[in-house]
Design a protein around this motif. Sequence first.
Motif, PDB file in Angstrom:
ATOM      1  N   ILE A 157       0.831  -1.208   0.000  1.00  0.00           N
ATOM      2  CA  ILE A 157       0.000   0.000   0.000  1.00  0.00           C
ATOM      3  C   ILE A 157       0.864   1.256   0.000  1.00  0.00           C
ATOM      4  N   MET A 158       2.066   1.162   0.557  1.00  0.00           N
ATOM      5  CA  MET A 158       2.965   2.324   0.586  1.00  0.00           C
ATOM      6  C   MET A 158       3.314   2.819  -0.807  1.00  0.00           C
ATOM      7  N   ALA A 159       3.171   1.942  -1.813  1.00  0.00           N
ATOM      8  CA  ALA A 159       3.489   2.361  -3.186  1.00  0.00           C
ATOM      9  C   ALA A 159       2.510   3.413  -3.687  1.00  0.00           C
ATOM     10  N   ILE A 160       1.276   3.398  -3.192  1.00  0.00           N
ATOM     11  CA  ILE A 160       0.244   4.288  -3.723  1.00  0.00           C
ATOM     12  C   ILE A 160       0.589   5.769  -3.513  1.00  0.00           C
ATOM     13  N   PRO A 161       0.849   6.233  -2.268  1.00  0.00           N
ATOM     14  CA  PRO A 161       1.192   7.655  -2.116  1.00  0.00           C
ATOM     15  C   PRO A 161       2.465   8.060  -2.851  1.00  0.00           C
ATOM     16  N   PHE A 162       3.424   7.140  -2.971  1.00  0.00           N
ATOM     17  CA  PHE A 162       4.656   7.480  -3.688  1.00  0.00           C
ATOM     18  C   PHE A 162       4.398   7.670  -5.192  1.00  0.00           C
ATOM     19  N   PHE A 163       3.592   6.785  -5.785  1.00  0.00           N
ATOM     20  CA  PHE A 163       3.282   6.942  -7.205  1.00  0.00           C
ATOM     21  C   PHE A 163       2.448   8.196  -7.450  1.00  0.00           C
ATOM     22  N   ILE A 164       1.535   8.505  -6.527  1.00  0.00           N
ATOM     23  CA  ILE A 164       0.755   9.741  -6.646  1.00  0.00           C
ATOM     24  C   ILE A 164       1.674  10.953  -6.594  1.00  0.00           C
ATOM     25  N   LEU A 165       2.622  10.941  -5.669  1.00  0.00           N
ATOM     26  CA  LEU A 165       3.564  12.054  -5.543  1.00  0.00           C
ATOM     27  C   LEU A 165       4.422  12.198  -6.794  1.00  0.00           C
ATOM     28  N   ALA A 166       4.915  11.064  -7.317  1.00  0.00           N
ATOM     29  CA  ALA A 166       5.730  11.107  -8.536  1.00  0.00           C
ATOM     30  C   ALA A 166       4.916  11.689  -9.692  1.00  0.00           C
ATOM     31  N   GLY A 167       3.665  11.237  -9.836  1.00  0.00           N
ATOM     32  CA  GLY A 167       2.816  11.754 -10.912  1.00  0.00           C
ATOM     33  C   GLY A 167       2.573  13.240 -10.789  1.00  0.00           C
ATOM     34  N   ASN A 168       2.372  13.740  -9.562  1.00  0.00           N
ATOM     35  CA  ASN A 168       2.140  15.172  -9.372  1.00  0.00           C
ATOM     36  C   ASN A 168       3.383  16.004  -9.676  1.00  0.00           C
ATOM     37  N   PHE A 169       4.554  15.503  -9.290  1.00  0.00           N
ATOM     38  CA  PHE A 169       5.788  16.215  -9.638  1.00  0.00           C
ATOM     39  C   PHE A 169       5.946  16.303 -11.163  1.00  0.00           C
ATOM     40  N   LEU A 170       5.664  15.200 -11.846  1.00  0.00           N
ATOM     41  CA  LEU A 170       5.820  15.181 -13.300  1.00  0.00           C
ATOM     42  C   LEU A 170       4.754  16.039 -13.986  1.00  0.00           C
ATOM     43  N   THR A 171       3.537  16.071 -13.424  1.00  0.00           N
ATOM     44  CA  THR A 171       2.468  16.880 -14.004  1.00  0.00           C
ATOM     45  C   THR A 171       2.820  18.362 -13.936  1.00  0.00           C
ATOM     46  N   GLU A 194       9.480  -0.054  -3.326  1.00  0.00           N
ATOM     47  CA  GLU A 194      10.743   0.690  -3.369  1.00  0.00           C
ATOM     48  C   GLU A 194      10.868   1.453  -4.684  1.00  0.00           C
ATOM     49  N   ALA A 195      10.377   0.840  -5.774  1.00  0.00           N
ATOM     50  CA  ALA A 195      10.397   1.523  -7.072  1.00  0.00           C
ATOM     51  C   ALA A 195       9.543   2.785  -7.029  1.00  0.00           C
ATOM     52  N   ALA A 196       8.420   2.724  -6.330  1.00  0.00           N
ATOM     53  CA  ALA A 196       7.548   3.899  -6.203  1.00  0.00           C
ATOM     54  C   ALA A 196       8.258   5.018  -5.450  1.00  0.00           C
ATOM     55  N   ALA A 197       8.954   4.667  -4.368  1.00  0.00           N
ATOM     56  CA  ALA A 197       9.681   5.677  -3.594  1.00  0.00           C
ATOM     57  C   ALA A 197      10.801   6.299  -4.427  1.00  0.00           C
ATOM     58  N   ILE A 198      11.514   5.458  -5.157  1.00  0.00           N
ATOM     59  CA  ILE A 198      12.595   5.956  -6.013  1.00  0.00           C
ATOM     60  C   ILE A 198      12.036   6.858  -7.103  1.00  0.00           C
ATOM     61  N   SER A 199      10.877   6.476  -7.689  1.00  0.00           N
ATOM     62  CA  SER A 199      10.285   7.287  -8.754  1.00  0.00           C
ATOM     63  C   SER A 199       9.858   8.653  -8.227  1.00  0.00           C
ATOM     64  N   ALA A 200       9.389   8.722  -6.971  1.00  0.00           N
ATOM     65  CA  ALA A 200       8.994  10.006  -6.393  1.00  0.00           C
ATOM     66  C   ALA A 200      10.203  10.922  -6.221  1.00  0.00           C
ATOM     67  N   VAL A 201      11.305  10.357  -5.698  1.00  0.00           N
ATOM     68  CA  VAL A 201      12.526  11.154  -5.531  1.00  0.00           C
ATOM     69  C   VAL A 201      13.081  11.578  -6.891  1.00  0.00           C
ATOM     70  N   TYR A 202      13.093  10.651  -7.843  1.00  0.00           N
ATOM     71  CA  TYR A 202      13.597  10.946  -9.178  1.00  0.00           C
ATOM     72  C   TYR A 202      12.763  12.052  -9.839  1.00  0.00           C
ATOM     73  N   ALA A 203      11.424  11.939  -9.728  1.00  0.00           N
ATOM     74  CA  ALA A 203      10.543  12.951 -10.335  1.00  0.00           C
ATOM     75  C   ALA A 203      10.791  14.320  -9.710  1.00  0.00           C
ATOM     76  N   PHE A 204      11.022  14.357  -8.390  1.00  0.00           N
ATOM     77  CA  PHE A 204      11.327  15.623  -7.708  1.00  0.00           C
ATOM     78  C   PHE A 204      12.608  16.246  -8.254  1.00  0.00           C
TER      79      PHE A 204
END
Length: 441
Positions: A56-70, A253-263
């Motif tokens: 479930i932790m992947a969900i907020p991270f993917f949302i955050l990554a998507g918002n940074f990219l948007t 972990e991929a979701a967390a990395i994608s959020a940091v990368y998108a930032f």
Amino acid sequence: MTSFIIFGLLIALMLTGMPISIALGLTVLTFIYTMTNVPTESVALKLFTGIDNFEIMAIPFFILAGNFLTHGGVARRMIDFARSMVGHWYGGLGLAGVMACALFAAVSGSSPATVIAIGAIMLPAMVKQGYPKRFGAGVITTSGALGILIPPSIVMVIYCVATGGSIALDPAGHRVSSASVGQMFIAGVIPGLMLATLLGVTTFYRAWRNDYPRLPRASWGERIAAFRKCVWGLLLILIVLGGIYAGIFTPTEAAAISAVYAFVIAVFVYRDMSLKDVPRVLLGSANMSAMILYIITNAVLFSFLMANENIPQQIATWISSIGVDWIIFLLVVNVLLLIAGNVMEPSSIVLIMAPILFPVAVKLGIHPVHLGILMVVNMEVGMCHPPVGLNLYVASGIAKMGITELTIAVWPWLLTMLIFLGIVTYVPELSLWLPRALGML
């Protein structure tokens, strides 16, 4: 009889206009307090343990990554690249919209985010170029749905969470576990690319038939320059899928990395977002994550009630006893999910229906991954038709069109999606071939 009481109470509460998440919780509490001897402590414990899940932790991270990219200019660069590749064909800007939605879907995981990011730029450009507004709105509304089919996908994570605690036995009586997030992500690649292609074909045909404008052909130098500008965004696809397949990190972990990368990409590489904008993006992501997690919590409680009353297993036994085969079952599943799409949003449908359908599907020999992709495609269709199609409302705000007019506009592409749904339903290898070839099944 028990199942009729539970679902009757849930439907009655939903008809009052009550939010689905609250209706789920009230249904469970009412039934437990009045018709069972289940201790109240177990309800409180289940509310806590329901979201005590690593996936479930992947969900907020993917949302955050998507918002940074948007907000970070990635969408605009992907649109420029898509325009340089296919803009000279009939309906070039429409085809560029489909291609840009497919690319952005591969980094965002959300359909509404894809519609907002691509539609806000593409729709004004298409109208200015001379395309009918209905044509542009139809393309973006339906192509934006690729956001939950092309990995990473938030809905796929929710499906894995919803079926994680279910008990299922195959036709031989062996216990079958639910699909993993990694399996679902890889399984979504071929169906996602196939649907993007079909939506592109529909766009091209309508543009060719109506002789819509075409852009000048871009030189290879312009194409390479456009690719170099958007390559940092595209690398996120390789990081997420490549890292999961190679076993470097888990999907969470991929979701967390994608959020940091998108930032980093949005703030320090493209510099389309300043550090002052970051708190606003974090707050918006937190609000969306809290909403989804609240729905998940109540839906997990509902699944606990279903399991406690042994309802999924009773349904599986009943279906087996009347001789329903997998072909008829999947047809019924599609009809149920399409009907549910008229009154509920995707997360709620998956969380309610997946724990019920999963044991029955496995009993009939249907692979959990196939069922998951089937449900995701149904959710895509549901996001593009009224009365609660989320993509319709998002596109309506961007295009300044009424829901009725927009519903008419999306029909050619929606029909394409329904045809694709039939193909995915009865050709399981579309979903299973790639993860099987990569040794993940």
